[in-house]
Motif scaffolding. Sequence first.
Motif, PDB file in Angstrom:
ATOM      1  N   CYS A  22       0.866  -1.175   0.000  1.00 43.67           N
ATOM      2  CA  CYS A  22       0.000   0.000   0.000  1.00 43.67           C
ATOM      3  C   CYS A  22       0.904   1.226   0.000  1.00 43.67           C
ATOM      4  CB  CYS A  22      -0.883  -0.013   1.240  1.00 43.67           C
ATOM      5  SG  CYS A  22      -1.896   1.462   1.472  1.00 43.67           S
ATOM      6  N   ALA A  23       0.474   2.280  -0.658  1.00 46.91           N
ATOM      7  CA  ALA A  23       1.225   3.531  -0.661  1.00 46.91           C
ATOM      8  C   ALA A  23       0.253   4.697  -0.625  1.00 46.91           C
ATOM      9  CB  ALA A  23       2.127   3.631  -1.895  1.00 46.91           C
ATOM     10  N   SER A  24       0.767   5.847  -0.242  1.00 47.81           N
ATOM     11  CA  SER A  24      -0.049   7.060  -0.287  1.00 47.81           C
ATOM     12  C   SER A  24       0.812   8.215  -0.773  1.00 47.81           C
ATOM     13  CB  SER A  24      -0.645   7.377   1.094  1.00 47.81           C
ATOM     14  OG  SER A  24       0.358   7.805   1.995  1.00 47.81           O
ATOM     15  N   SER A  25       0.150   9.238  -1.304  1.00 48.18           N
ATOM     16  CA  SER A  25       0.852  10.456  -1.692  1.00 48.18           C
ATOM     17  C   SER A  25      -0.084  11.637  -1.478  1.00 48.18           C
ATOM     18  CB  SER A  25       1.332  10.404  -3.145  1.00 48.18           C
ATOM     19  OG  SER A  25       0.253  10.328  -4.041  1.00 48.18           O
ATOM     20  N   GLN A  26       0.497  12.816  -1.449  1.00 52.05           N
ATOM     21  CA  GLN A  26      -0.285  14.000  -1.128  1.00 52.05           C
ATOM     22  C   GLN A  26      -1.496  14.141  -2.048  1.00 52.05           C
ATOM     23  OE1 GLN A  26       2.169  17.385  -0.375  1.00 52.05           O
ATOM     24  NE2 GLN A  26       0.508  18.847  -0.667  1.00 52.05           N
ATOM     25  N   GLU A  27      -1.230  13.995  -3.343  1.00 56.87           N
ATOM     26  CA  GLU A  27      -2.307  13.915  -4.313  1.00 56.87           C
ATOM     27  C   GLU A  27      -1.895  12.910  -5.380  1.00 56.87           C
ATOM     28  OE1 GLU A  27      -4.157  18.405  -3.858  1.00 56.87           O
ATOM     29  OE2 GLU A  27      -3.643  17.645  -5.832  1.00 56.87           O
ATOM     30  N   GLU A  28      -2.734  12.744  -6.403  1.00 55.54           N
ATOM     31  CA  GLU A  28      -2.508  11.670  -7.352  1.00 55.54           C
ATOM     32  C   GLU A  28      -1.458  12.007  -8.406  1.00 55.54           C
ATOM     33  OE1 GLU A  28      -5.944  10.326  -9.476  1.00 55.54           O
ATOM     34  OE2 GLU A  28      -4.727   8.868 -10.579  1.00 55.54           O
TER      35      GLU A  28
ATOM     36  N   GLN B 140       1.385  11.590  -9.756  1.00 57.23           N
ATOM     37  CA  GLN B 140       2.440  10.650  -9.392  1.00 57.23           C
ATOM     38  C   GLN B 140       3.817  11.137  -9.794  1.00 57.23           C
ATOM     39  OE1 GLN B 140       1.666   6.481 -10.234  1.00 57.23           O
ATOM     40  NE2 GLN B 140      -0.515   6.897 -10.414  1.00 57.23           N
ATOM     41  N   GLY B 141       3.892  11.961 -10.783  1.00 57.15           N
ATOM     42  CA  GLY B 141       5.198  12.468 -11.185  1.00 57.15           C
ATOM     43  C   GLY B 141       5.650  13.645 -10.367  1.00 57.15           C
ATOM     44  N   TYR B 142       4.791  14.110  -9.494  1.00 60.87           N
ATOM     45  CA  TYR B 142       5.109  15.314  -8.729  1.00 60.87           C
ATOM     46  C   TYR B 142       5.256  15.024  -7.251  1.00 60.87           C
ATOM     47  CZ  TYR B 142       5.157  20.305  -7.794  1.00 60.87           C
ATOM     48  OH  TYR B 142       5.529  21.556  -7.414  1.00 60.87           O
ATOM     49  N   TYR B 143       4.380  14.174  -6.729  1.00 58.87           N
ATOM     50  CA  TYR B 143       4.387  13.853  -5.306  1.00 58.87           C
ATOM     51  C   TYR B 143       4.934  12.452  -5.093  1.00 58.87           C
ATOM     52  CZ  TYR B 143       1.271  17.855  -4.896  1.00 58.87           C
ATOM     53  OH  TYR B 143       0.724  19.102  -4.954  1.00 58.87           O
ATOM     54  N   GLU B 144       5.907  12.341  -4.207  1.00 62.49           N
ATOM     55  CA  GLU B 144       6.459  11.023  -3.933  1.00 62.49           C
ATOM     56  C   GLU B 144       5.447  10.174  -3.180  1.00 62.49           C
ATOM     57  OE1 GLU B 144       7.534  13.866  -2.741  1.00 62.49           O
ATOM     58  OE2 GLU B 144       8.181  13.715  -0.641  1.00 62.49           O
ATOM     59  N   GLN B 145       5.608   8.876  -3.307  1.00 62.68           N
ATOM     60  CA  GLN B 145       4.736   7.946  -2.625  1.00 62.68           C
ATOM     61  C   GLN B 145       5.419   7.416  -1.367  1.00 62.68           C
ATOM     62  OE1 GLN B 145       2.937   5.012  -5.274  1.00 62.68           O
ATOM     63  NE2 GLN B 145       3.085   6.456  -6.972  1.00 62.68           N
ATOM     64  N   TYR B 146       4.620   7.231  -0.330  1.00 61.95           N
ATOM     65  CA  TYR B 146       5.085   6.642   0.924  1.00 61.95           C
ATOM     66  C   TYR B 146       4.500   5.241   0.992  1.00 61.95           C
ATOM     67  CZ  TYR B 146       6.477  11.336   2.349  1.00 61.95           C
ATOM     68  OH  TYR B 146       7.079  12.564   2.423  1.00 61.95           O
ATOM     69  N   PHE B 147       5.374   4.273   1.180  1.00 65.15           N
ATOM     70  CA  PHE B 147       4.951   2.877   1.133  1.00 65.15           C
ATOM     71  C   PHE B 147       4.851   2.272   2.527  1.00 65.15           C
ATOM     72  CE2 PHE B 147       5.055   1.519  -3.322  1.00 65.15           C
ATOM     73  CZ  PHE B 147       5.659   2.608  -3.918  1.00 65.15           C
ATOM     74  N   GLY B 148       3.886   1.383   2.676  1.00 63.92           N
ATOM     75  CA  GLY B 148       3.815   0.557   3.860  1.00 63.92           C
ATOM     76  C   GLY B 148       4.762  -0.626   3.739  1.00 63.92           C
ATOM     77  N   PRO B 149       4.881  -1.433   4.808  1.00 61.82           N
ATOM     78  CA  PRO B 149       5.811  -2.573   4.800  1.00 61.82           C
ATOM     79  C   PRO B 149       5.304  -3.759   3.994  1.00 61.82           C
ATOM     80  CG  PRO B 149       4.639  -2.470   6.873  1.00 61.82           C
ATOM     81  CD  PRO B 149       4.231  -1.252   6.109  1.00 61.82           C
ATOM     82  N   GLY B 150       4.035  -3.750   3.659  1.00 62.76           N
ATOM     83  CA  GLY B 150       3.506  -4.826   2.825  1.00 62.76           C
ATOM     84  C   GLY B 150       2.865  -5.954   3.612  1.00 62.76           C
ATOM     85  N   THR B 151       2.024  -6.702   2.911  1.00 62.46           N
ATOM     86  CA  THR B 151       1.453  -7.953   3.415  1.00 62.46           C
ATOM     87  C   THR B 151       1.937  -9.067   2.513  1.00 62.46           C
ATOM     88  OG1 THR B 151      -0.559  -6.968   4.343  1.00 62.46           O
ATOM     89  CG2 THR B 151      -0.648  -9.305   3.754  1.00 62.46           C
ATOM     90  N   ARG B 152       2.603 -10.054   3.127  1.00 58.07           N
ATOM     91  CA  ARG B 152       3.064 -11.218   2.363  1.00 58.07           C
ATOM     92  C   ARG B 152       1.918 -12.210   2.290  1.00 58.07           C
ATOM     93  NH1 ARG B 152       6.874 -11.832  -1.089  1.00 58.07           N
ATOM     94  NH2 ARG B 152       8.356 -10.823   0.297  1.00 58.07           N
ATOM     95  N   LEU B 153       1.369 -12.397   1.095  1.00 55.24           N
ATOM     96  CA  LEU B 153       0.206 -13.269   0.893  1.00 55.24           C
ATOM     97  C   LEU B 153       0.629 -14.568   0.240  1.00 55.24           C
ATOM     98  CD1 LEU B 153      -2.897 -13.750   0.795  1.00 55.24           C
ATOM     99  CD2 LEU B 153      -2.852 -12.680  -1.467  1.00 55.24           C
ATOM    100  N   THR B 154       0.198 -15.662   0.828  1.00 52.41           N
ATOM    101  CA  THR B 154       0.414 -16.984   0.241  1.00 52.41           C
ATOM    102  C   THR B 154      -0.940 -17.635   0.033  1.00 52.41           C
ATOM    103  OG1 THR B 154       2.518 -17.205   1.416  1.00 52.41           O
ATOM    104  CG2 THR B 154       1.554 -19.218   0.507  1.00 52.41           C
TER     105      THR B 154
END
Lengths: 114, 115
Positions: free
Chosen positions: B91-97, B99-113
């Motif tokens: 999952c990630a978020s950014s200030q607005e959509e 994408q070329g202007y606002y960097e994305q902040y990522f979560g650590p992830g969910t490992r799905l099996t």
Amino acid sequence: AQSVTQLDSHVSVSEGTPVLLRCNYSSSYSPSLFWYVQHPNKGLQLLLKYTSAATLVKGINGFEAEFKKSETSFHLTKPSAHMSDAAEYFCVVSDRGGYQKVTFGIGTKLQVIP
Amino acid sequence: DTEVTQTPKHLVMGMTNKKSLKCEQHMGHRAMYWYKQKAKKPPELMFVYSYEKLSINESVPSRFSPECPNSSLLNLHLHALQPEDSALYLCASSQEERQGYYEQYFGPGTRLTVT
């Protein structure tokens, strides 16, 4: 259209020696460029970004990158590698206006040898 | 607080199960993203929400169903998955959509099996 090429899938350096991770891009617009780092089983962390200001961009943990329009390159460097730098690095491009999606490179795995 | 959190960290599910992945951010970001990442590959965009509305669906199979209950939360509902859906979901978020202007902040992830 935009694309990004990371020229090395794997780079190995000795601790204390310089790091160079290469990235070339192509973009129909003025590009924004990012470098992200991903440690094993973790999310991605932004190292640095170029959007239009100084062509030499300083990031976290001693990393920097230089935007070279004539060479369409945005290589990532660090003067002295640390063991904790071992990770996967992604170069990312998008148009500077920001209305296109970002495009990720395939990643470069950095190995640091003690 | 520049953190994106994801739960659970790991998930094992059978092909007939229904489960949900959760993501939360409190940075006031108005764009949120789901990515799928297979081993030794870059993240692949699945969905983008902008101001709580679905903005991008990258032709993801309907067994993946996103939901954005409010500006801080993003869910991914999973049903009838296939073994090839096993991956790290970021999952990630950014200030607005923009994408070329606002960097994305990522979560650590969910490992799905998927078994």
